[in-house]
Scaffold this motif. Structure first.
Motif, PDB file in Angstrom:
ATOM      1  N   LEU A 102       0.992  -1.158  -0.169  1.00 46.66           N
ATOM      2  CA  LEU A 102       0.019   0.036  -0.168  1.00 46.66           C
ATOM      3  C   LEU A 102       0.731   0.987   0.043  1.00 46.66           C
ATOM      4  N   ALA A 103       2.038   1.173   0.587  1.00 45.78           N
ATOM      5  CA  ALA A 103       2.711   2.566   0.799  1.00 45.78           C
ATOM      6  C   ALA A 103       3.643   2.411  -0.351  1.00 45.78           C
ATOM      7  N   ARG A 104       4.008   1.533  -1.046  1.00 45.95           N
ATOM      8  CA  ARG A 104       4.520   1.431  -2.669  1.00 45.95           C
ATOM      9  C   ARG A 104       3.544   2.268  -3.412  1.00 45.95           C
ATOM     10  N   HIS A 105       2.346   1.524  -3.190  1.00 44.57           N
ATOM     11  CA  HIS A 105       1.275   2.111  -4.383  1.00 44.57           C
ATOM     12  C   HIS A 105       0.934   3.595  -4.308  1.00 44.57           C
ATOM     13  N   LEU A 106       1.125   4.365  -2.919  1.00 48.62           N
ATOM     14  CA  LEU A 106       0.779   5.582  -2.805  1.00 48.62           C
ATOM     15  C   LEU A 106       2.030   6.367  -3.262  1.00 48.62           C
ATOM     16  N   LEU A 107       3.170   6.097  -2.990  1.00 48.26           N
ATOM     17  CA  LEU A 107       4.391   6.737  -3.518  1.00 48.26           C
ATOM     18  C   LEU A 107       4.469   6.587  -4.935  1.00 48.26           C
ATOM     19  N   ASP A 108       4.112   5.691  -5.693  1.00 48.37           N
ATOM     20  CA  ASP A 108       4.051   5.587  -7.295  1.00 48.37           C
ATOM     21  C   ASP A 108       2.955   6.041  -7.896  1.00 48.37           C
ATOM     22  N   HIS A 109       1.990   6.571  -7.085  1.00 44.14           N
ATOM     23  CA  HIS A 109       0.834   7.102  -7.592  1.00 44.14           C
ATOM     24  C   HIS A 109       0.459   8.530  -6.803  1.00 44.14           C
ATOM     25  N   PRO A 110       1.239   9.391  -6.743  1.00 44.91           N
ATOM     26  CA  PRO A 110       1.054  10.547  -5.807  1.00 44.91           C
ATOM     27  C   PRO A 110      -0.150  11.219  -6.294  1.00 44.91           C
ATOM     28  N   GLU A 111      -0.722  11.027  -7.299  1.00 43.97           N
ATOM     29  CA  GLU A 111      -1.954  11.950  -7.692  1.00 43.97           C
ATOM     30  C   GLU A 111      -3.232  11.074  -6.796  1.00 43.97           C
ATOM     31  N   LEU A 112      -2.927  10.087  -6.151  1.00 45.87           N
ATOM     32  CA  LEU A 112      -4.249   9.482  -5.266  1.00 45.87           C
ATOM     33  C   LEU A 112      -4.014  10.388  -3.752  1.00 45.87           C
ATOM     34  N   VAL A 113      -3.155  11.072  -3.553  1.00 46.61           N
ATOM     35  CA  VAL A 113      -2.556  11.584  -2.261  1.00 46.61           C
ATOM     36  C   VAL A 113      -2.644  13.133  -2.150  1.00 46.61           C
ATOM     37  N   ALA A 114      -1.858  13.496  -3.149  1.00 45.70           N
ATOM     38  CA  ALA A 114      -1.428  14.962  -3.059  1.00 45.70           C
ATOM     39  C   ALA A 114      -2.670  15.824  -2.829  1.00 45.70           C
ATOM     40  N   GLY A 115      -2.466  16.724  -1.713  1.00 48.00           N
ATOM     41  CA  GLY A 115      -3.558  17.672  -1.338  1.00 48.00           C
ATOM     42  C   GLY A 115      -4.805  16.997  -0.561  1.00 48.00           C
ATOM     43  N   ARG A 116      -4.525  15.811  -0.236  1.00 49.06           N
ATOM     44  CA  ARG A 116      -5.919  15.165   0.295  1.00 49.06           C
ATOM     45  C   ARG A 116      -5.599  14.705   1.717  1.00 49.06           C
ATOM     46  N   ARG A 117      -6.891  14.654   2.479  1.00 54.83           N
ATOM     47  CA  ARG A 117      -6.871  14.283   3.783  1.00 54.83           C
ATOM     48  C   ARG A 117      -7.099  12.940   3.920  1.00 54.83           C
ATOM     49  N   VAL A 118      -5.968  12.118   4.457  1.00 57.48           N
ATOM     50  CA  VAL A 118      -5.546  10.790   4.535  1.00 57.48           C
ATOM     51  C   VAL A 118      -5.922  10.312   6.073  1.00 57.48           C
ATOM     52  N   LEU A 119      -6.562   9.068   6.054  1.00 57.60           N
ATOM     53  CA  LEU A 119      -6.690   8.266   7.528  1.00 57.60           C
ATOM     54  C   LEU A 119      -5.981   6.992   7.120  1.00 57.60           C
ATOM     55  N   ASP A 120      -4.876   6.422   7.795  1.00 55.79           N
ATOM     56  CA  ASP A 120      -4.364   5.317   7.656  1.00 55.79           C
ATOM     57  C   ASP A 120      -4.825   4.455   8.849  1.00 55.79           C
ATOM     58  N   LEU A 121      -5.780   3.598   8.811  1.00 58.86           N
ATOM     59  CA  LEU A 121      -6.317   2.774   9.707  1.00 58.86           C
ATOM     60  C   LEU A 121      -5.496   1.403  10.397  1.00 58.86           C
ATOM     61  N   ALA A 122      -5.468   1.140  11.719  1.00 59.11           N
ATOM     62  CA  ALA A 122      -4.556   0.137  12.024  1.00 59.11           C
ATOM     63  C   ALA A 122      -3.164   0.285  11.380  1.00 59.11           C
ATOM     64  N   SER A 123      -2.638   1.737  11.927  1.00 60.00           N
ATOM     65  CA  SER A 123      -1.508   1.937  11.169  1.00 60.00           C
ATOM     66  C   SER A 123      -0.090   1.317  11.666  1.00 60.00           C
ATOM     67  N   GLY A 124      -0.307   0.590  13.015  1.00 62.40           N
ATOM     68  CA  GLY A 124       0.877  -0.172  13.168  1.00 62.40           C
ATOM     69  C   GLY A 124       2.086   1.012  13.164  1.00 62.40           C
ATOM     70  N   SER A 125       3.173   0.396  12.567  1.00 63.04           N
ATOM     71  CA  SER A 125       4.531   1.362  12.551  1.00 63.04           C
ATOM     72  C   SER A 125       4.307   2.871  11.746  1.00 63.04           C
ATOM     73  N   GLY A 126       3.034   3.033  11.124  1.00 60.94           N
ATOM     74  CA  GLY A 126       2.827   4.316  10.492  1.00 60.94           C
ATOM     75  C   GLY A 126       3.431   4.239   8.945  1.00 60.94           C
ATOM     76  N   LEU A 127       4.097   3.128   8.710  1.00 56.24           N
ATOM     77  CA  LEU A 127       4.427   3.097   7.200  1.00 56.24           C
ATOM     78  C   LEU A 127       3.615   3.721   6.208  1.00 56.24           C
ATOM     79  N   VAL A 128       2.327   3.366   6.253  1.00 56.82           N
ATOM     80  CA  VAL A 128       1.570   3.737   4.918  1.00 56.82           C
ATOM     81  C   VAL A 128       1.258   5.286   5.516  1.00 56.82           C
ATOM     82  N   ALA A 129       0.910   5.783   6.660  1.00 54.20           N
ATOM     83  CA  ALA A 129       0.685   7.293   6.948  1.00 54.20           C
ATOM     84  C   ALA A 129       1.886   8.032   6.517  1.00 54.20           C
TER      85      ALA A 129
END
Length: 219
Positions: A67-94
């Motif tokens: 999931l983290a790789r997908h977000l970094l490879d597709h920043p258009e999904l994320v840029a300027g958006r409000r994100v909630l990382d559920l069951a975050s654990g280490s915080g990698l995806v966040a």
């Protein structure tokens, strides 16, 4: 200073210590991880004199890496958006979401140690992530543009609460993405495939060097 901050600043090394490492499939993100999470857990329980929750945050899991790789490879999904990382654990995806340009990132986990770990790991990566410890699964995901959840279908009870929450978030207009390596309670017939990745295995007790991990969204 939190207990986890004292732990990472204490001198010494070995299997029962935490150390900063680059995430294998997402080397842009560095995390405090346990050399051996089971050994670390045993030492911390012995020191505290009582049972502690399993330190899922002290290992990096395949679903979160994809999931983290997908977000970094597709920043258009994320840029300027409000994100909630559920069951975050280490915080990698966040942290990946913050690096990809999210306007706000909230990392949620009910384990207080995970909340502390997210705070430490965000600091290491020089990003801003708000870590929270409430149980959100009976609520609605308000004010969230992108909801991400890595490896959340490993337990039947959790899965029964998780899918309705994710579907409510999607119905309210959030883009919802799940990372999963084929956990036993994944409701595969209720999710659509977005992408798949071959992720190096770093989890305890997994005997294959690479796992196929899917990024999915609720129907």
């Amino acid at each position: 200073m939190s207990e986890l901050e004292r732990e990472v600043s204490a001198p010494g090394d070995g299997l029962d210590r935490l150390r900063i490492v680059a995430t294998p499939f997402v080397p842009e993100v560095r995390l405090y991880l346990a050399e051996d999470a089971i050994v670390w857990w045993a030492r911390m329980e012995a020191a505290s004199g009582h049972a502690l929750p399993a330190p899922y945050w002290a290992s990096v899991w395949a679903g979160g890496q994809a999931l983290a790789r997908h977000l970094l490879d597709h920043p258009e999904l994320v840029a300027g958006r409000r994100v909630l990382d559920l069951a975050s654990g280490s915080g990698l995806v966040a942290i990946a979401a913050a690096l990809a340009g999210a306007s706000r990132v909230v990392a949620n986990d009910i384990d207080p140690y995970a909340v502390a770990a997210v705070t430490l790991n965000a600091r290491v990566n020089r990003v801003t992530v708000t870590a929270t410890g409430e149980d959100l699964l009976d609520s609605d995901a308000d004010d969230v543009d992108l909801l991400v959840a890595g490896d959340v279908f490993y337990d039947e009870e959790l899965a029964e609460r998780m899918l309705p929450f994710l579907r409510r978030a999607a119905a309210r207009g959030s883009n919802v993405l799940v990372g999963d390596p084929g956990r036993g309670h994944l409701p595969r017939n209720r999710l659509d495939l977005v992408a798949s990745y071959q992720v190096p295995t770093t989890e305890p007790a997994v005997d294959t060097p690479v796992r196929r991990v899917e990024v999915l969204r609720p129907r």
